[in-house]
Design a protein around this motif. Structure first.
Motif: not given
Lengths: 112, 115
Positions: A35, A37, A41-43, A45, A91, A103, A105, A108, B44, B91, B102-103, B105-108
């Motif tokens: 994934x 990020x 923003x969110x993760x 796929x 990730x 997941x 860690x 970056x 993390x 999230x 797959x997951x 995710x929202x934007x958090x």
């Protein structure tokens, strides 16, 4: 039982260089997911692999990005000729069955 | 389409206040999992909870509670008596129950808890 391991944790590359990100799944896990990020923003796929097979790469950019999960060794996400827009946290997750994904860690990546 | 929406981009509260983080989802699947993860400044992902779509019972774990309402496609997260250590990005995520899916995710939501 160690968790999902990713290395390096931080990677700095200059534009045009290659980035290699490694993911060692949990012991006994044969399914790996990557994934990305982007900042704020969110993760999202990218790709799902089983040993020696890419199962779903619908989230992978068509150019410069590739992934593998060889029979022996970690899964590798490879980014060729990196650009500033590739700067993100990457990730990895692994699973044994379809019920649990764990997941790592994250790595970056900073592109200068 | 699979989609998770966290409309609150950032929330600031003072320590000891209660705070609710909203999550609304869309899915074609009849069976699915919903998750909440915490991402502290270190970066993390910390797993908080997983619910499957069969189970609409609300859950409480210490100061955390979750309200799953299938009728409104929502899975909200409440922190009671917030603490500074709760400051993080949270999230919400969705995953189909089967097929190694797959997951999404929202934007958090970034939560700032001030002393």
């Amino acid at each position: 039982n160690a968790g999902v391991m990713q290395n390096p944790r931080h990677l700095v590359r200059r534009r045009g260089q290659e980035a290699r990100l490694r993911c060692s799944p949990m012991k006994g896990h044969s399914h790996v997911y990557w994934y990305r990020q982007l900042p704020e923003e969110g993760l999202k796929f990218m790709v799902y692999l089983q040993k020696e097979n890419i199962i779903d790469e619908s989230g992978m950019p068509k150019e410069r990005f590739s992934a593998e999960f060889p029979k022996e060794g970690p899964s590798i996400l490879r980014i060729q000729q990196v650009v500033r827009g590739d700067s993100a946290a990457y990730f990895c997750a692994s699973s044994k069955t379809d019920n649990e994904q764990f997941f790592g860690p994250g790595t970056r990546l900073t592109v200068l | 389409a699979q989609k998770v929406t966290q409309a609150q981009t950032e929330i600031s509260v003072v320590e000891k206040e209660d705070v609710t983080l909203d999550c609304v989802y869309e899915t074609r699947d009849t069976t699915y999992y919903l998750f909440w993860y915490k991402q502290p400044p270190s970066g993390e992902l910390v797993f908080l909870i997983r619910r499957n779509s069969f189970d609409e019972q609300n859950e409480i774990s210490g100061r955390y509670s979750w309200n799953f309402q299938k009728s409104t496609s929502s899975f909200n997260f409440t922190i009671t008596a917030s603490q500074v250590v709760d400051s993080a990005v949270y999230f919400c995520a969705l995953r189909a129950l089967y097929n190694f899916n797959k997951f999404y995710f929202g934007s958090g939501t970034k939560l700032n808890v001030k002393p």
